[in-house]
Write a protein that holds these residues in place. Structure first.
Motif, PDB file in Angstrom:
ATOM      1  N   GLY A  18       0.863  -1.177   0.000  1.00  0.00           N
ATOM      2  CA  GLY A  18       0.000   0.000   0.000  1.00  0.00           C
ATOM      3  C   GLY A  18       0.898   1.225   0.000  1.00  0.00           C
ATOM      4  N   PHE A  19       0.370   2.342   0.460  1.00  0.00           N
ATOM      5  CA  PHE A  19       1.170   3.569   0.479  1.00  0.00           C
ATOM      6  C   PHE A  19       2.451   3.397   1.303  1.00  0.00           C
ATOM      7  N   ALA A  20       2.347   2.807   2.492  1.00  0.00           N
ATOM      8  CA  ALA A  20       3.514   2.674   3.371  1.00  0.00           C
ATOM      9  C   ALA A  20       4.547   1.717   2.788  1.00  0.00           C
ATOM     10  N   GLY A  21       4.106   0.562   2.324  1.00  0.00           N
ATOM     11  CA  GLY A  21       5.033  -0.427   1.772  1.00  0.00           C
ATOM     12  C   GLY A  21       5.747   0.080   0.533  1.00  0.00           C
ATOM     13  N   LEU A  22       5.003   0.726  -0.352  1.00  0.00           N
ATOM     14  CA  LEU A  22       5.629   1.258  -1.566  1.00  0.00           C
ATOM     15  C   LEU A  22       6.560   2.417  -1.256  1.00  0.00           C
ATOM     16  N   SER A  23       6.213   3.226  -0.259  1.00  0.00           N
ATOM     17  CA  SER A  23       7.107   4.324   0.149  1.00  0.00           C
ATOM     18  C   SER A  23       8.402   3.772   0.731  1.00  0.00           C
ATOM     19  N   ALA A  24       8.299   2.715   1.530  1.00  0.00           N
ATOM     20  CA  ALA A  24       9.493   2.081   2.091  1.00  0.00           C
ATOM     21  C   ALA A  24      10.364   1.511   0.974  1.00  0.00           C
ATOM     22  N   ALA A  25       9.744   0.849   0.014  1.00  0.00           N
ATOM     23  CA  ALA A  25      10.498   0.277  -1.107  1.00  0.00           C
ATOM     24  C   ALA A  25      11.173   1.376  -1.926  1.00  0.00           C
ATOM     25  N   LYS A  26      10.506   2.494  -2.065  1.00  0.00           N
ATOM     26  CA  LYS A  26      11.050   3.584  -2.876  1.00  0.00           C
ATOM     27  C   LYS A  26      12.324   4.174  -2.274  1.00  0.00           C
ATOM     28  N   ILE A  27      12.392   4.252  -0.933  1.00  0.00           N
ATOM     29  CA  ILE A  27      13.585   4.850  -0.329  1.00  0.00           C
ATOM     30  C   ILE A  27      14.754   3.878  -0.241  1.00  0.00           C
ATOM     31  N   LEU A  28      14.482   2.581  -0.423  1.00  0.00           N
ATOM     32  CA  LEU A  28      15.575   1.600  -0.406  1.00  0.00           C
ATOM     33  C   LEU A  28      16.203   1.523  -1.792  1.00  0.00           C
ATOM     34  N   THR A  29      17.496   1.686  -1.841  1.00  0.00           N
ATOM     35  CA  THR A  29      18.195   1.644  -3.126  1.00  0.00           C
ATOM     36  C   THR A  29      18.387   0.195  -3.566  1.00  0.00           C
ATOM     37  N   THR A  30      18.922   0.035  -4.750  1.00  0.00           N
ATOM     38  CA  THR A  30      19.201  -1.310  -5.247  1.00  0.00           C
ATOM     39  C   THR A  30      20.452  -1.890  -4.578  1.00  0.00           C
TER      40      THR A  30
END
Length: 84
Positions: A18-30
């Motif tokens: 959801g919003f929180a999970g996708l936001s967390a994924a977005k800030i994690l780099t490859t």
């Protein structure tokens, strides 16, 4: 742990896209090995529900592929449920 001289990536699992999970994924780099788990294939952007109710948009226009969103971030998406 090193494999053939390379430092292995830290593994991160995010439960829920959801919003929180996708936001967390977005800030994690490859630099991280990230897997996002969510049982539903689509993210429905419901803050735009007024456009649906007023017939400006159709339901399919508010659905975004979770797999595409997560893969565009350079991570892996697993369409499944977490029980423990």
């Amino acid at each position: 742990m090193k494999i053939f001289g390379k430092k292995s990536k830290k593994k991160v699992v995010i439960v829920g896209a959801g919003f929180a999970g996708l936001s967390a994924a977005k800030i994690l780099t490859t630099d991280f090995d990230v897997t996002v788990i969510d049982p539903w294939p689509y993210f429905e952007f419901l803050p735009n529900i007024h456009e649906l109710v007023s017939a400006v948009k159709k339901p399919r226009q508010l659905r975004l592929s979770r797999k595409k969103i997560v893969e565009n971030m350079g991570h892996r998406h697993l369409e499944d449920r977490v029980s423990e």
